[in-house]
Design a protein around this motif. Structure first.
Motif, PDB file in Angstrom:
ATOM      1  N   MET A 155       0.846  -1.179   0.000  1.00 44.75           N
ATOM      2  CA  MET A 155       0.000   0.000   0.000  1.00 44.75           C
ATOM      3  C   MET A 155       0.893   1.244   0.000  1.00 44.75           C
ATOM      4  SD  MET A 155      -3.243  -1.464   2.274  1.00 44.75           S
ATOM      5  CE  MET A 155      -3.202  -0.162   3.382  1.00 44.75           C
ATOM      6  N   GLU A 156       1.558   1.376  -1.133  1.00 47.22           N
ATOM      7  CA  GLU A 156       2.503   2.483  -1.323  1.00 47.22           C
ATOM      8  C   GLU A 156       1.823   3.845  -1.208  1.00 47.22           C
ATOM      9  OE1 GLU A 156       6.039   4.486  -2.024  1.00 47.22           O
ATOM     10  OE2 GLU A 156       5.707   2.409  -1.472  1.00 47.22           O
ATOM     11  N   ASN A 157       0.598   3.954  -1.704  1.00 51.04           N
ATOM     12  CA  ASN A 157      -0.102   5.236  -1.626  1.00 51.04           C
ATOM     13  C   ASN A 157      -0.337   5.673  -0.184  1.00 51.04           C
ATOM     14  OD1 ASN A 157      -0.216   5.601  -4.379  1.00 51.04           O
ATOM     15  ND2 ASN A 157      -2.291   4.834  -4.591  1.00 51.04           N
ATOM     16  N   MET A 158      -0.571   4.719   0.702  1.00 48.35           N
ATOM     17  CA  MET A 158      -0.770   5.061   2.110  1.00 48.35           C
ATOM     18  C   MET A 158       0.488   5.726   2.659  1.00 48.35           C
ATOM     19  SD  MET A 158      -1.452   2.727   5.517  1.00 48.35           S
ATOM     20  CE  MET A 158      -3.024   2.110   5.016  1.00 48.35           C
ATOM     21  N   ARG A 159       1.627   5.133   2.363  1.00 44.64           N
ATOM     22  CA  ARG A 159       2.892   5.676   2.848  1.00 44.64           C
ATOM     23  C   ARG A 159       3.131   7.074   2.280  1.00 44.64           C
ATOM     24  NH1 ARG A 159       7.679   6.661   1.170  1.00 44.64           N
ATOM     25  NH2 ARG A 159       7.322   5.777  -0.882  1.00 44.64           N
ATOM     26  N   LYS A 160       2.933   7.220   0.961  1.00 48.64           N
ATOM     27  CA  LYS A 160       3.166   8.515   0.324  1.00 48.64           C
ATOM     28  C   LYS A 160       2.257   9.597   0.905  1.00 48.64           C
ATOM     29  CE  LYS A 160       2.637   7.345  -3.966  1.00 48.64           C
ATOM     30  NZ  LYS A 160       2.612   7.245  -5.448  1.00 48.64           N
ATOM     31  N   LEU A 161       0.981   9.280   1.043  1.00 52.33           N
ATOM     32  CA  LEU A 161       0.028  10.264   1.554  1.00 52.33           C
ATOM     33  C   LEU A 161       0.311  10.592   3.013  1.00 52.33           C
ATOM     34  CD1 LEU A 161      -2.410  11.997   0.879  1.00 52.33           C
ATOM     35  CD2 LEU A 161      -3.866  10.067   1.526  1.00 52.33           C
ATOM     36  N   ARG A 162       0.606   9.570   3.805  1.00 54.78           N
ATOM     37  CA  ARG A 162       0.913   9.784   5.215  1.00 54.78           C
ATOM     38  C   ARG A 162       2.097  10.738   5.351  1.00 54.78           C
ATOM     39  NH1 ARG A 162       4.745   8.015   8.221  1.00 54.78           N
ATOM     40  NH2 ARG A 162       5.377   6.303   6.873  1.00 54.78           N
ATOM     41  N   LYS A 163       3.148  10.488   4.569  1.00 59.96           N
ATOM     42  CA  LYS A 163       4.337  11.346   4.639  1.00 59.96           C
ATOM     43  C   LYS A 163       4.043  12.752   4.133  1.00 59.96           C
ATOM     44  CE  LYS A 163       8.012   7.979   4.694  1.00 59.96           C
ATOM     45  NZ  LYS A 163       9.353   7.690   4.196  1.00 59.96           N
ATOM     46  N   SER A 164       3.251  12.869   3.064  1.00 63.81           N
ATOM     47  CA  SER A 164       2.949  14.205   2.538  1.00 63.81           C
ATOM     48  C   SER A 164       2.138  15.031   3.533  1.00 63.81           C
ATOM     49  CB  SER A 164       2.212  14.113   1.201  1.00 63.81           C
ATOM     50  OG  SER A 164       0.876  13.714   1.384  1.00 63.81           O
ATOM     51  N   LYS A 165       1.372  14.360   4.373  1.00 65.25           N
ATOM     52  CA  LYS A 165       0.587  15.054   5.397  1.00 65.25           C
ATOM     53  C   LYS A 165       1.347  15.167   6.715  1.00 65.25           C
ATOM     54  CE  LYS A 165      -3.965  14.008   3.539  1.00 65.25           C
ATOM     55  NZ  LYS A 165      -4.758  15.222   3.678  1.00 65.25           N
ATOM     56  N   ARG A 166       2.589  14.708   6.696  1.00 67.99           N
ATOM     57  CA  ARG A 166       3.463  14.776   7.866  1.00 67.99           C
ATOM     58  C   ARG A 166       2.862  14.061   9.085  1.00 67.99           C
ATOM     59  NH1 ARG A 166       7.484  19.205   6.956  1.00 67.99           N
ATOM     60  NH2 ARG A 166       6.967  19.996   4.905  1.00 67.99           N
ATOM     61  N   VAL A 167       2.336  12.883   8.814  1.00 75.38           N
ATOM     62  CA  VAL A 167       1.762  12.033   9.860  1.00 75.38           C
ATOM     63  C   VAL A 167       2.730  10.876  10.076  1.00 75.38           C
ATOM     64  CG1 VAL A 167      -0.170  10.513  10.447  1.00 75.38           C
ATOM     65  CG2 VAL A 167      -0.597  12.653   9.219  1.00 75.38           C
ATOM     66  N   LEU A 200      -6.864  10.353   6.773  1.00 72.83           N
ATOM     67  CA  LEU A 200      -5.988  10.913   5.738  1.00 72.83           C
ATOM     68  C   LEU A 200      -6.768  11.645   4.646  1.00 72.83           C
ATOM     69  CD1 LEU A 200      -3.376   8.021   5.336  1.00 72.83           C
ATOM     70  CD2 LEU A 200      -3.116  10.169   6.600  1.00 72.83           C
ATOM     71  N   GLU A 201      -8.091  11.675   4.793  1.00 66.77           N
ATOM     72  CA  GLU A 201      -8.975  12.377   3.854  1.00 66.77           C
ATOM     73  C   GLU A 201      -8.779  11.881   2.430  1.00 66.77           C
ATOM     74  OE1 GLU A 201      -7.690  16.355   4.946  1.00 66.77           O
ATOM     75  OE2 GLU A 201      -9.565  16.633   6.039  1.00 66.77           O
ATOM     76  N   THR A 202      -8.935  10.578   2.261  1.00 67.75           N
ATOM     77  CA  THR A 202      -8.777   9.955   0.953  1.00 67.75           C
ATOM     78  C   THR A 202      -9.768   8.815   0.823  1.00 67.75           C
ATOM     79  OG1 THR A 202      -7.133   9.134  -0.617  1.00 67.75           O
ATOM     80  CG2 THR A 202      -6.981   8.295   1.648  1.00 67.75           C
ATOM     81  N   SER A 203      -9.664   8.081  -0.263  1.00 68.84           N
ATOM     82  CA  SER A 203     -10.540   6.931  -0.468  1.00 68.84           C
ATOM     83  C   SER A 203      -9.812   5.641  -0.100  1.00 68.84           C
ATOM     84  CB  SER A 203     -10.997   6.855  -1.928  1.00 68.84           C
ATOM     85  OG  SER A 203      -9.913   6.501  -2.767  1.00 68.84           O
ATOM     86  N   THR A 204     -10.583   4.635   0.204  1.00 72.11           N
ATOM     87  CA  THR A 204      -9.979   3.332   0.484  1.00 72.11           C
ATOM     88  C   THR A 204      -9.323   2.774  -0.775  1.00 72.11           C
ATOM     89  OG1 THR A 204     -12.115   2.247   0.131  1.00 72.11           O
ATOM     90  CG2 THR A 204     -11.517   2.791   2.406  1.00 72.11           C
ATOM     91  N   ASP A 205      -9.893   3.044  -1.931  1.00 69.54           N
ATOM     92  CA  ASP A 205      -9.279   2.580  -3.185  1.00 69.54           C
ATOM     93  C   ASP A 205      -7.899   3.185  -3.380  1.00 69.54           C
ATOM     94  OD1 ASP A 205     -11.206   0.807  -4.032  1.00 69.54           O
ATOM     95  OD2 ASP A 205     -12.247   2.244  -5.301  1.00 69.54           O
ATOM     96  N   TYR A 206      -7.740   4.450  -3.009  1.00 73.40           N
ATOM     97  CA  TYR A 206      -6.420   5.074  -3.129  1.00 73.40           C
ATOM     98  C   TYR A 206      -5.429   4.389  -2.176  1.00 73.40           C
ATOM     99  CZ  TYR A 206      -2.683   8.487  -3.318  1.00 73.40           C
ATOM    100  OH  TYR A 206      -1.453   9.087  -3.470  1.00 73.40           O
ATOM    101  N   LEU A 207      -5.857   4.141  -0.964  1.00 70.36           N
ATOM    102  CA  LEU A 207      -4.966   3.486  -0.003  1.00 70.36           C
ATOM    103  C   LEU A 207      -4.579   2.086  -0.463  1.00 70.36           C
ATOM    104  CD1 LEU A 207      -6.567   4.483   3.419  1.00 70.36           C
ATOM    105  CD2 LEU A 207      -4.572   5.486   2.293  1.00 70.36           C
ATOM    106  N   LEU A 208      -5.482   1.423  -1.164  1.00 70.19           N
ATOM    107  CA  LEU A 208      -5.219   0.069  -1.651  1.00 70.19           C
ATOM    108  C   LEU A 208      -4.500   0.065  -3.006  1.00 70.19           C
ATOM    109  CD1 LEU A 208      -8.627  -1.557  -0.682  1.00 70.19           C
ATOM    110  CD2 LEU A 208      -6.392  -1.974   0.397  1.00 70.19           C
ATOM    111  N   ASP A 209      -4.065   1.242  -3.464  1.00 70.89           N
ATOM    112  CA  ASP A 209      -3.348   1.394  -4.738  1.00 70.89           C
ATOM    113  C   ASP A 209      -4.200   0.974  -5.936  1.00 70.89           C
ATOM    114  OD1 ASP A 209      -1.111   2.247  -3.257  1.00 70.89           O
ATOM    115  OD2 ASP A 209      -0.345   0.209  -3.087  1.00 70.89           O
ATOM    116  N   ARG A 210      -5.503   1.127  -5.832  1.00 68.54           N
ATOM    117  CA  ARG A 210      -6.402   0.790  -6.941  1.00 68.54           C
ATOM    118  C   ARG A 210      -6.671   1.971  -7.846  1.00 68.54           C
ATOM    119  NH1 ARG A 210     -10.847  -2.736  -3.563  1.00 68.54           N
ATOM    120  NH2 ARG A 210      -9.499  -4.534  -3.185  1.00 68.54           N
ATOM    121  N   THR A 211      -6.291   3.162  -7.405  1.00 66.35           N
ATOM    122  CA  THR A 211      -6.460   4.372  -8.196  1.00 66.35           C
ATOM    123  C   THR A 211      -5.339   5.332  -7.840  1.00 66.35           C
ATOM    124  OG1 THR A 211      -7.961   6.206  -8.766  1.00 66.35           O
ATOM    125  CG2 THR A 211      -7.991   5.446  -6.480  1.00 66.35           C
ATOM    126  N   ASP A 212      -5.077   6.263  -8.740  1.00 62.65           N
ATOM    127  CA  ASP A 212      -4.081   7.287  -8.439  1.00 62.65           C
ATOM    128  C   ASP A 212      -4.738   8.605  -8.047  1.00 62.65           C
ATOM    129  OD1 ASP A 212      -5.075   7.899 -10.930  1.00 62.65           O
ATOM    130  OD2 ASP A 212      -3.146   8.190 -11.891  1.00 62.65           O
TER     131      ASP A 212
END
Length: 112
Positions: free
Chosen positions: A1-13, A51-63
């Motif tokens: 779940m690469e998107n989770m890591r990227k988003l978490r870091k971009s939000k400084r969480v 993280l104010e996103t979708s579950t599909d984004y977290l699961l790398d199903r969408t960009d």
């Protein structure tokens, strides 16, 4: 779940902060991000909401990082939706060119 890591870091969480929200161990968050384990539906929902996103984004199903309700609220016109579909049908190289064209048009508009 690469998107989770990227988003978490971009939000400084931190992983620890996210683990508190998700009510799991920090090591579990690390496991999610490395793709070693998958969160439960309930946990995934908590993380997506925080993280104010979708579950599909977290699961790398969408960009697309925006949650669906935000996208729906934007109410794209038919012409805008057509442009999005055309863009998606292009090769990555053609998408790069299209972004360049649009940036150039924006710059021309800004000079007038």
């Amino acid at each position: 779940m690469e998107n989770m890591r990227k988003l978490r870091k971009s939000k400084r969480v931190t992983q620890f902060q996210l683990s508190l929200v998700a009510e799991v161990a920090q090591e579990t968050i690390s496991g999610y991000e490395r793709g070693k384990i998958m969160p439960s539906v309930e946990t995934l929902g908590k993380i997506a909401a925080y993280l104010e996103t979708s579950t599909d984004y977290l699961l790398d199903r969408t960009d697309v990082a925006l949650p669906i309700d935000t996208l729906v609220q934007q109410r794209y016109s038919d012409e805008e939706m057509e442009m999005i579909q055309i863009y998606r049908d292009l090769t990555p190289e053609m998408q790069d060119r299209m972004r360049g064209y649009l940036a150039a048009l924006r710059d021309i508009k800004g000079t007038k």
